[in-house]
Design a protein around this motif. Sequence first.
Motif, PDB file in Angstrom:
ATOM      1  N   VAL A  66       0.946  -1.233   0.074  1.00 43.77           N
ATOM      2  CA  VAL A  66      -0.019  -0.148   0.241  1.00 43.77           C
ATOM      3  C   VAL A  66       0.817   1.328  -0.240  1.00 43.77           C
ATOM      4  O   VAL A  66       0.322   2.322   0.039  1.00 43.77           O
ATOM      5  CB  VAL A  66      -0.871  -0.025   1.241  1.00 43.77           C
ATOM      6  CG1 VAL A  66      -1.891  -1.122   1.326  1.00 43.77           C
ATOM      7  CG2 VAL A  66      -0.241   0.303   2.254  1.00 43.77           C
ATOM      8  N   HIS A  67       2.219   0.993  -0.154  1.00 46.65           N
ATOM      9  CA  HIS A  67       2.893   2.179   0.049  1.00 46.65           C
ATOM     10  C   HIS A  67       4.118   2.111  -0.992  1.00 46.65           C
ATOM     11  O   HIS A  67       5.084   1.710  -0.633  1.00 46.65           O
ATOM     12  CB  HIS A  67       3.699   2.509   1.445  1.00 46.65           C
ATOM     13  CG  HIS A  67       4.239   3.726   1.711  1.00 46.65           C
ATOM     14  ND1 HIS A  67       4.312   4.623   2.725  1.00 46.65           N
ATOM     15  CD2 HIS A  67       4.923   4.481   0.778  1.00 46.65           C
ATOM     16  CE1 HIS A  67       4.813   5.815   2.793  1.00 46.65           C
ATOM     17  NE2 HIS A  67       5.442   5.700   1.329  1.00 46.65           N
ATOM     18  N   PHE A  68       3.629   2.450  -2.306  1.00 44.27           N
ATOM     19  CA  PHE A  68       4.555   2.450  -3.205  1.00 44.27           C
ATOM     20  C   PHE A  68       4.624   3.840  -4.074  1.00 44.27           C
ATOM     21  O   PHE A  68       3.543   4.388  -4.332  1.00 44.27           O
ATOM     22  CB  PHE A  68       3.894   1.036  -4.319  1.00 44.27           C
ATOM     23  CG  PHE A  68       4.529   1.346  -5.766  1.00 44.27           C
ATOM     24  CD1 PHE A  68       5.882   0.806  -6.084  1.00 44.27           C
ATOM     25  CD2 PHE A  68       3.790   1.357  -6.753  1.00 44.27           C
ATOM     26  CE1 PHE A  68       6.429   0.804  -7.426  1.00 44.27           C
ATOM     27  CE2 PHE A  68       4.049   1.417  -8.115  1.00 44.27           C
ATOM     28  CZ  PHE A  68       5.404   1.036  -8.363  1.00 44.27           C
ATOM     29  N   HIS A  69       5.858   4.210  -4.759  1.00 37.68           N
ATOM     30  CA  HIS A  69       6.067   5.279  -5.387  1.00 37.68           C
ATOM     31  C   HIS A  69       6.341   5.165  -6.967  1.00 37.68           C
ATOM     32  O   HIS A  69       7.279   4.807  -7.424  1.00 37.68           O
ATOM     33  CB  HIS A  69       7.098   6.151  -4.745  1.00 37.68           C
ATOM     34  CG  HIS A  69       6.721   6.885  -3.430  1.00 37.68           C
ATOM     35  ND1 HIS A  69       6.000   7.694  -3.408  1.00 37.68           N
ATOM     36  CD2 HIS A  69       7.098   6.233  -2.244  1.00 37.68           C
ATOM     37  CE1 HIS A  69       5.562   7.980  -1.890  1.00 37.68           C
ATOM     38  NE2 HIS A  69       6.609   7.199  -1.072  1.00 37.68           N
ATOM     39  N   GLY A  70       5.032   4.891  -7.505  1.00 40.23           N
ATOM     40  CA  GLY A  70       5.367   4.519  -9.169  1.00 40.23           C
ATOM     41  C   GLY A  70       5.771   5.806  -9.806  1.00 40.23           C
ATOM     42  O   GLY A  70       5.895   5.720 -11.051  1.00 40.23           O
ATOM     43  N   VAL A 168      -6.121   9.351  -1.075  1.00 40.51           N
ATOM     44  CA  VAL A 168      -5.382  10.579  -0.948  1.00 40.51           C
ATOM     45  C   VAL A 168      -4.309  10.385  -0.227  1.00 40.51           C
ATOM     46  O   VAL A 168      -4.383   9.752   0.798  1.00 40.51           O
ATOM     47  CB  VAL A 168      -6.053  11.790  -0.623  1.00 40.51           C
ATOM     48  CG1 VAL A 168      -5.369  12.966  -0.623  1.00 40.51           C
ATOM     49  CG2 VAL A 168      -7.318  11.899  -1.436  1.00 40.51           C
ATOM     50  N   LYS A 169      -3.027  10.694  -0.697  1.00 39.99           N
ATOM     51  CA  LYS A 169      -1.702  10.644   0.107  1.00 39.99           C
ATOM     52  C   LYS A 169      -1.191  11.954   0.461  1.00 39.99           C
ATOM     53  O   LYS A 169      -1.353  12.858  -0.464  1.00 39.99           O
ATOM     54  CB  LYS A 169      -0.505   9.970  -0.831  1.00 39.99           C
ATOM     55  CG  LYS A 169       0.701  10.390  -0.438  1.00 39.99           C
ATOM     56  CD  LYS A 169       1.193   9.447   0.662  1.00 39.99           C
ATOM     57  CE  LYS A 169       2.494   9.771   1.578  1.00 39.99           C
ATOM     58  NZ  LYS A 169       3.625   9.370   0.834  1.00 39.99           N
ATOM     59  N   ILE A 170      -1.118  12.138   1.693  1.00 39.11           N
ATOM     60  CA  ILE A 170      -0.654  13.466   2.380  1.00 39.11           C
ATOM     61  C   ILE A 170       0.891  13.184   2.477  1.00 39.11           C
ATOM     62  O   ILE A 170       1.329  12.350   3.389  1.00 39.11           O
ATOM     63  CB  ILE A 170      -1.226  13.820   3.284  1.00 39.11           C
ATOM     64  CG1 ILE A 170      -2.855  13.896   3.161  1.00 39.11           C
ATOM     65  CG2 ILE A 170      -0.936  15.370   3.813  1.00 39.11           C
ATOM     66  CD1 ILE A 170      -3.433  14.924   2.297  1.00 39.11           C
ATOM     67  N   ALA A 269       1.102   6.316   7.717  1.00 43.01           N
ATOM     68  CA  ALA A 269       2.085   5.921   7.123  1.00 43.01           C
ATOM     69  C   ALA A 269       3.118   5.474   8.088  1.00 43.01           C
ATOM     70  O   ALA A 269       3.267   6.064   9.142  1.00 43.01           O
ATOM     71  CB  ALA A 269       2.615   6.833   6.016  1.00 43.01           C
ATOM     72  N   HIS A 270       3.926   4.278   7.816  1.00 47.47           N
ATOM     73  CA  HIS A 270       5.286   4.158   8.536  1.00 47.47           C
ATOM     74  C   HIS A 270       4.783   4.013  10.066  1.00 47.47           C
ATOM     75  O   HIS A 270       5.362   4.687  11.115  1.00 47.47           O
ATOM     76  CB  HIS A 270       6.190   5.365   8.710  1.00 47.47           C
ATOM     77  CG  HIS A 270       6.590   5.778   7.165  1.00 47.47           C
ATOM     78  ND1 HIS A 270       7.236   5.165   6.299  1.00 47.47           N
ATOM     79  CD2 HIS A 270       6.435   7.022   6.488  1.00 47.47           C
ATOM     80  CE1 HIS A 270       7.189   5.551   5.046  1.00 47.47           C
ATOM     81  NE2 HIS A 270       6.808   6.827   5.278  1.00 47.47           N
ATOM     82  N   VAL A 271       3.929   3.266  10.305  1.00 44.64           N
ATOM     83  CA  VAL A 271       3.176   2.880  11.733  1.00 44.64           C
ATOM     84  C   VAL A 271       2.945   4.179  12.262  1.00 44.64           C
ATOM     85  O   VAL A 271       3.145   4.415  13.628  1.00 44.64           O
ATOM     86  CB  VAL A 271       3.966   2.064  12.608  1.00 44.64           C
ATOM     87  CG1 VAL A 271       3.525   1.569  13.756  1.00 44.64           C
ATOM     88  CG2 VAL A 271       4.938   0.804  11.798  1.00 44.64           C
ATOM     89  N   THR A 324       5.946  -0.784   1.740  1.00 43.88           N
ATOM     90  CA  THR A 324       7.498  -0.750   1.642  1.00 43.88           C
ATOM     91  C   THR A 324       8.030   0.341   1.255  1.00 43.88           C
ATOM     92  O   THR A 324       9.157   0.666   1.486  1.00 43.88           O
ATOM     93  CB  THR A 324       7.981  -1.595   0.375  1.00 43.88           C
ATOM     94  OG1 THR A 324       7.414  -1.156  -0.798  1.00 43.88           O
ATOM     95  CG2 THR A 324       7.364  -3.118   0.675  1.00 43.88           C
ATOM     96  N   ASP A 325       7.303   1.430   1.015  1.00 45.53           N
ATOM     97  CA  ASP A 325       7.854   2.679   0.415  1.00 45.53           C
ATOM     98  C   ASP A 325       8.844   2.399  -0.817  1.00 45.53           C
ATOM     99  O   ASP A 325       9.824   3.068  -1.102  1.00 45.53           O
ATOM    100  CB  ASP A 325       8.728   3.521   1.576  1.00 45.53           C
ATOM    101  CG  ASP A 325       8.539   4.966   1.538  1.00 45.53           C
ATOM    102  OD1 ASP A 325       8.213   5.356   0.442  1.00 45.53           O
ATOM    103  OD2 ASP A 325       9.114   5.425   2.508  1.00 45.53           O
ATOM    104  N   GLY A 326       8.318   1.432  -1.556  1.00 43.80           N
ATOM    105  CA  GLY A 326       9.303   1.244  -2.801  1.00 43.80           C
ATOM    106  C   GLY A 326       8.872   1.799  -4.189  1.00 43.80           C
ATOM    107  O   GLY A 326       8.244   2.701  -3.850  1.00 43.80           O
TER     108      GLY A 326
HETATM  109 ZN   LIG Z   1       6.926   7.112   0.952  1.00 42.49          ZN
END
Ligand SMILES: [Zn+2]
Length: 400
Positions: A66-70, A168-170, A269-271, A324-326
């Motif tokens: 759920v945390h991927f930077h495309g 939405v990502k903040i 995000a990030h716990v 993953t922030d991948g």
């Molecule tokens: Zn990120």
Amino acid sequence: MISIFVRLLVIVTCIGLLSDATFAQPPAPLDGRDGRDLALDQFRPKSMLQLELHETRRAKFPVVDVHFHGRIKLAPTPEALDDYVRIMDEQNIAASVSLDGHWGEEIDEHLSFLNGRHPGRFVTFANIDWQGAGRTEEPATWDCNQPDFAQRVVERLRDAERRGASGVKIFKQFGLGYRNADGPLIKIDDPRFDPIWQACGELGLPILIHVADPAAFFEPIDQRNERWEELNRHPEWSFYGPQWPRREELLRAFIAIVERHPQTVFIGAHVAGNAEDLRTVGAWLEKFPNLYVEIAARIAELGRQPYTSRKFFLDHADRILFGTDGPRSRERLYPHWRMLETWDEYFPYADELFPPQGLWNIDGLGLPDDVLRKVYHENACRIIPGVKALVDARLKMVEK
Ligand SMILES: [Zn+2]
């Protein structure tokens, strides 16, 4: 006495002088028998423990990242995308949520870039443009400081939802970067923006929000700082000093908007920016049913407190998502499966010369299958629009 062979010397005057280039080559071996000093950034002890190891090259159940930077982290080429999807296939990542959709037509472009070649693997979140046509150095000209900003954002988000955005990502600049017209940082719980959080709830768009940063980043970069070598490499990551809000203040403001908007789903995000204090995060989860957390870039934190983490996962299995922030490399992904699935002890969380998030190893949490399924995909399927269809299709394909 082995302990005198290696003496650590942290030369504070070196702060800022060491660049990443310094770390490009493995350091030449140093012989401590001569009583020579070894800089902290070169201390890479190899564990002598003989332990049972498990190969974790693939997640046990289908995963939603759920945390991927495309857009921000993935090169905008078909080849880069193909490489990433190959890794997804190998490691059982069924779907990834790109947090970089922007808004307007850019959402369409991003979705067609991702799904054009690889249908059924991606959804995207929208982003808010706080600056607009404003001049970077003049916060008074920024769109977020103009009248009716929130109403205009709500319109754009309504449009984003129609274009297929799933949330939405903040970014963390909200709280640590964007400024009021008269200069001070905008506060996360500024009531001007309440209509935005409210509308997300009405539109069914979850908000994935990055608040604050690791606790050590808000402390002095001195001999007590547990992320010293990392902050030494990246002094710009420090939020210590009177120009920054206290971390507790940021977290408190975040929880205030979660509380004010019970119909809106928030994914911390990030716990929820507080992986060092799982007891507090657990208390938040208990108090606010609209709050979820994801674990991106925090396996180093979770895996160094395995008893507390395991209990956290068991107690809140319905509220924790995988991230993953991948895109991440194969080697960076393996320890995720290993930490969540096995009882392995004292292993590196990143196979790199310099562990990126603290000089320590982690332990496995040995999570049971039902918890793994929830964290890996079931929770994401429940709260992120569009994800369930992707995972179901994937599961069917595997069954065939
Ligand atoms: Zn990120």
